[in-house]
Every structure is written in C-alpha cells, then in structure tokens.
Design a protein around this motif. Structure first.
Motif, short mmCIF file in Angstrom:
data_model
loop_
_atom_site.label_atom_id
_atom_site.label_comp_id
_atom_site.label_asym_id
_atom_site.label_seq_id
_atom_site.Cartn_x
_atom_site.Cartn_y
_atom_site.Cartn_z
N PHE A 1 0.84 -1.19 0.00
CA PHE A 1 0.00 0.00 0.00
C PHE A 1 0.88 1.25 0.00
O PHE A 1 1.97 1.24 0.58
N GLU B 1 2.16 4.49 1.32
CA GLU B 1 2.22 5.14 2.63
C GLU B 1 2.59 6.60 2.43
O GLU B 1 3.33 6.94 1.52
N ILE B 2 2.10 7.44 3.30
CA ILE B 2 2.34 8.88 3.20
C ILE B 2 3.83 9.19 3.13
O ILE B 2 4.25 10.08 2.40
N ASP B 3 4.65 8.44 3.84
CA ASP B 3 6.09 8.69 3.85
C ASP B 3 6.75 8.33 2.52
O ASP B 3 7.87 8.77 2.24
N ASP B 4 6.09 7.55 1.69
CA ASP B 4 6.65 7.12 0.41
C ASP B 4 6.37 8.10 -0.73
O ASP B 4 7.08 8.09 -1.74
N THR B 5 5.36 8.93 -0.59
CA THR B 5 4.91 9.74 -1.72
C THR B 5 5.96 10.73 -2.20
O THR B 5 6.19 10.85 -3.41
N GLN C 1 -6.96 8.37 3.24
CA GLN C 1 -5.77 8.51 4.07
C GLN C 1 -4.46 8.71 3.29
O GLN C 1 -3.71 9.61 3.62
N PRO C 2 -4.16 7.90 2.26
CA PRO C 2 -2.88 8.12 1.54
C PRO C 2 -2.82 9.45 0.79
O PRO C 2 -1.75 9.90 0.45
#
Length: 86
Positions: free
Chosen positions: A57, A59-63, A83-84
């Motif tokens: 999935f 994750e916000i830290d990956d964007t 959420q994302p």
C-alpha cells in the motif's frame, strides 16, 4: 508506440465486491494480489512492457520519494481511500 515501462503499486487482494468495478476482478482471481493479477494481464496484452510490481500500500512517507525521483512521466491516482492522499 505506447507505454514501455510501468510501475504498479497495490497491496490489496481481489475480493468479490471488486467485480462490478475492476477489470481484473473475476471469480477466478478472487483472493489473489491485485498487483500480480494486473501484471499478468498487462504482460498478456504487451509482452514487451517493462513492469515493476510493488505489492504494498502507498504510505504517506513514500509519496515524496516516489515523485522526487523523477522516474515517472505520469502518476495515476487510483487510490480508493482518503488517508494516503492526505
């Protein structure tokens, strides 16, 4: 012509409730990873397509890292939860 490289990111499994709205969602593909099923379908359409499959999935830290790397010409947001995106 067409798409030469593609990255698919999805950590979800296909469920029966997906069948009315997702092309790869079939009775025969239920309980399989969506990213893997889509990869097989795309390879069947275009065997020369270079596909990277990330069965996780977003994750916000990956964007930021995904966009900052600049290796994508286009990014399609097909996320079905809020959420994302926040």
């Amino acid at each position: 012509a067409g798409v030469g490289k593609m990255t698919i990111m999805d950590g979800d499994d296909i469920e029966a409730t997906n069948k009315n709205r997702q092309l790869v969602a079939l009775t025969s593909t239920e309980r399989q990873m969506k990213a893997a099923v889509l990869e097989r379908r795309l390879r069947d359409i275009n065997p020369d397509l270079e596909i990277t499959t990330l069965p996780v999935f977003l994750e916000i830290d990956d964007t930021d890292a995904l966009v900052r790397d600049g290796k994508f010409s286009y990014i399609c947001d097909c996320i079905d939860s809020l959420q994302p995106k926040m």
